[in-house]
Design a protein around this motif. Structure first.
Motif, PDB file in Angstrom:
ATOM      1  N   UNK A  34       0.853  -1.190   0.000  1.00  0.00           N
ATOM      2  CA  UNK A  34       0.000   0.000   0.000  1.00  0.00           C
ATOM      3  C   UNK A  34       0.887   1.236   0.000  1.00  0.00           C
ATOM      4  N   UNK A  35       1.049   1.793  -1.193  1.00  0.00           N
ATOM      5  CA  UNK A  35       1.904   2.970  -1.348  1.00  0.00           C
ATOM      6  C   UNK A  35       1.106   4.250  -1.544  1.00  0.00           C
ATOM      7  N   UNK A  42       0.530  -2.227  -7.985  1.00  0.00           N
ATOM      8  CA  UNK A  42       0.422  -3.301  -8.967  1.00  0.00           C
ATOM      9  C   UNK A  42       1.814  -3.769  -9.412  1.00  0.00           C
ATOM     10  N   UNK A  43       2.708  -2.821  -9.692  1.00  0.00           N
ATOM     11  CA  UNK A  43       4.058  -3.163 -10.154  1.00  0.00           C
ATOM     12  C   UNK A  43       4.867  -3.854  -9.066  1.00  0.00           C
ATOM     13  N   UNK A  44       4.760  -3.377  -7.840  1.00  0.00           N
ATOM     14  CA  UNK A  44       5.512  -3.982  -6.742  1.00  0.00           C
ATOM     15  C   UNK A  44       4.976  -5.361  -6.382  1.00  0.00           C
ATOM     16  N   UNK A  45       3.673  -5.542  -6.528  1.00  0.00           N
ATOM     17  CA  UNK A  45       3.083  -6.857  -6.318  1.00  0.00           C
ATOM     18  C   UNK A  45       3.629  -7.847  -7.346  1.00  0.00           C
ATOM     19  N   UNK A  46       3.743  -7.383  -8.600  1.00  0.00           N
ATOM     20  CA  UNK A  46       4.304  -8.230  -9.659  1.00  0.00           C
ATOM     21  C   UNK A  46       5.771  -8.547  -9.378  1.00  0.00           C
ATOM     22  N   UNK A  47       6.524  -7.557  -8.901  1.00  0.00           N
ATOM     23  CA  UNK A  47       7.930  -7.801  -8.564  1.00  0.00           C
ATOM     24  C   UNK A  47       8.050  -8.879  -7.495  1.00  0.00           C
ATOM     25  N   UNK A  48       7.262  -8.761  -6.433  1.00  0.00           N
ATOM     26  CA  UNK A  48       7.313  -9.742  -5.351  1.00  0.00           C
ATOM     27  C   UNK A  48       6.965 -11.138  -5.853  1.00  0.00           C
ATOM     28  N   UNK A 164       6.622  -3.135 -27.831  1.00  0.00           N
ATOM     29  CA  UNK A 164       5.473  -2.821 -27.005  1.00  0.00           C
ATOM     30  C   UNK A 164       4.756  -1.581 -27.495  1.00  0.00           C
ATOM     31  N   UNK A 165       3.466  -1.533 -27.211  1.00  0.00           N
ATOM     32  CA  UNK A 165       2.647  -0.400 -27.624  1.00  0.00           C
ATOM     33  C   UNK A 165       1.868   0.194 -26.450  1.00  0.00           C
ATOM     34  N   UNK A 166       1.330  -0.683 -25.599  1.00  0.00           N
ATOM     35  CA  UNK A 166       0.519  -0.236 -24.479  1.00  0.00           C
ATOM     36  C   UNK A 166       1.411   0.103 -23.290  1.00  0.00           C
ATOM     37  N   UNK A 167       1.370   1.338 -22.758  1.00  0.00           N
ATOM     38  CA  UNK A 167       2.264   1.729 -21.665  1.00  0.00           C
ATOM     39  C   UNK A 167       2.123   0.859 -20.416  1.00  0.00           C
ATOM     40  N   UNK A 168       0.906   0.442 -20.098  1.00  0.00           N
ATOM     41  CA  UNK A 168       0.687  -0.444 -18.946  1.00  0.00           C
ATOM     42  C   UNK A 168       1.444  -1.757 -19.156  1.00  0.00           C
ATOM     43  N   UNK A 169       1.314  -2.339 -20.331  1.00  0.00           N
ATOM     44  CA  UNK A 169       1.985  -3.600 -20.631  1.00  0.00           C
ATOM     45  C   UNK A 169       3.504  -3.453 -20.585  1.00  0.00           C
ATOM     46  N   UNK A 170       4.007  -2.350 -21.127  1.00  0.00           N
ATOM     47  CA  UNK A 170       5.452  -2.128 -21.164  1.00  0.00           C
ATOM     48  C   UNK A 170       6.008  -2.010 -19.750  1.00  0.00           C
ATOM     49  N   UNK A 171       5.388  -1.176 -18.923  1.00  0.00           N
ATOM     50  CA  UNK A 171       5.865  -0.972 -17.550  1.00  0.00           C
ATOM     51  C   UNK A 171       5.812  -2.274 -16.758  1.00  0.00           C
ATOM     52  N   UNK A 172       4.715  -2.999 -16.885  1.00  0.00           N
ATOM     53  CA  UNK A 172       4.571  -4.237 -16.123  1.00  0.00           C
ATOM     54  C   UNK A 172       5.566  -5.293 -16.594  1.00  0.00           C
ATOM     55  N   UNK A 173       5.795  -5.377 -17.890  1.00  0.00           N
ATOM     56  CA  UNK A 173       6.774  -6.326 -18.416  1.00  0.00           C
ATOM     57  C   UNK A 173       8.178  -5.983 -17.925  1.00  0.00           C
ATOM     58  N   UNK A 174       8.494  -4.692 -17.802  1.00  0.00           N
ATOM     59  CA  UNK A 174       9.800  -4.287 -17.283  1.00  0.00           C
ATOM     60  C   UNK A 174       9.993  -4.786 -15.853  1.00  0.00           C
ATOM     61  N   UNK A 175       8.979  -4.605 -15.021  1.00  0.00           N
ATOM     62  CA  UNK A 175       9.089  -5.043 -13.626  1.00  0.00           C
ATOM     63  C   UNK A 175       9.136  -6.562 -13.515  1.00  0.00           C
ATOM     64  N   UNK A 176       8.368  -7.259 -14.347  1.00  0.00           N
ATOM     65  CA  UNK A 176       8.379  -8.721 -14.294  1.00  0.00           C
ATOM     66  C   UNK A 176       9.708  -9.271 -14.794  1.00  0.00           C
ATOM     67  N   UNK A 177      10.272  -8.666 -15.833  1.00  0.00           N
ATOM     68  CA  UNK A 177      11.567  -9.123 -16.336  1.00  0.00           C
ATOM     69  C   UNK A 177      12.655  -8.890 -15.294  1.00  0.00           C
ATOM     70  N   UNK A 178      12.639  -7.716 -14.682  1.00  0.00           N
ATOM     71  CA  UNK A 178      13.604  -7.438 -13.615  1.00  0.00           C
ATOM     72  C   UNK A 178      13.445  -8.435 -12.475  1.00  0.00           C
ATOM     73  N   UNK A 179      12.207  -8.722 -12.102  1.00  0.00           N
ATOM     74  CA  UNK A 179      11.937  -9.657 -11.011  1.00  0.00           C
ATOM     75  C   UNK A 179      12.478 -11.046 -11.318  1.00  0.00           C
ATOM     76  N   UNK A 180      12.227 -11.530 -12.525  1.00  0.00           N
ATOM     77  CA  UNK A 180      12.669 -12.878 -12.886  1.00  0.00           C
ATOM     78  C   UNK A 180      14.196 -12.970 -12.945  1.00  0.00           C
TER      79      UNK A 180
END
Length: 202
Positions: A34-35, A42-48, A164-180
């Protein structure tokens, strides 16, 4: 392989934000975030989830002015907690890489738990930095978060948006790639004896 508990708990308060953060690097990806910035939650949840890091964040700040301070400060504290939890880094793989799609978006991330802060970040489409994702999270904040994490955790990180085209998808993919990629790098390798560096320290 070390038997130390790779956990950290940090509290940080400034005139711009107040943050309490706990993490466990050897968790299952459980999170409670909760930020006060919904898309950042959403992004931090994906990272975790994708780094298998248990993460709890409670943050408040002057989001009535802008989300910038709160978002960046949480990134700073997350980086500090990662560095603290990693300890002496004995027995870890050290390196990790990942290629992650989210529909039309595709992002590659590479992580080196090097002790040397360095970020290479690119490939986001023109105008991404100006886009308000969810109406409140500016695309430029994605890079700010990675800067805050890498510089405070002592990581070398390369993040490259390949498509990528959709900003939501791009940002979320960045966090998921970093997480993995981080998940691989922080993992213990049974073949590694001691610190994975010819210098004997990371």
């Amino acid at each position: 392989m070390t038997t130390q508990q790779r956990t950290a708990r940090i509290q940080r308060a400034t005139s711009e934000s107040s943050i309490e953060l706990e993490l466990n690097l050897d968790g299952t990806g459980t999170s409670s975030i909760e930020t006060s910035v919904p898309f950042y939650n959403h992004l931090l949840t994906a990272f975790a989830k994708h780094s298998l890091t248990d993460l709890t964040v409670r943050a408040t700040g002057d989001v009535d002015i802008d989300v910038h301070h709160t978002v960046e400060d949480v990134g700073i504290v997350l980086g500090q907690a990662i560095r603290q939890a990693l300890g002496d880094k004995a027995g870890i793989s050290r390196y990790g890489d990942a290629l992650v799609p989210l529909d039309e978006a595709l992002v590659q991330a590479v992580v080196d738990i090097s002790g040397r802060p360095y970020l290479v970040h690119g490939g986001e489409p023109a105008g991404f930095e100006f886009h308000l994702i969810g109406g409140h999270f500016t695309g430029s904040m994605v890079r700010h978060v990675f800067e805050a994490i890498t510089f405070n955790a002592g990581l070398t990180v390369h993040v490259n948006v390949l498509g990528g085209r959709d900003p939501h998808h791009i940002a979320e993919a960045e966090f998921k790639a970093f997480a993995r990629a981080f998940r691989q790098a922080k993992a213990f390798d049974p073949l590694v004896q001691g610190i994975p560096s010819t210098k004997g320290a990371l």
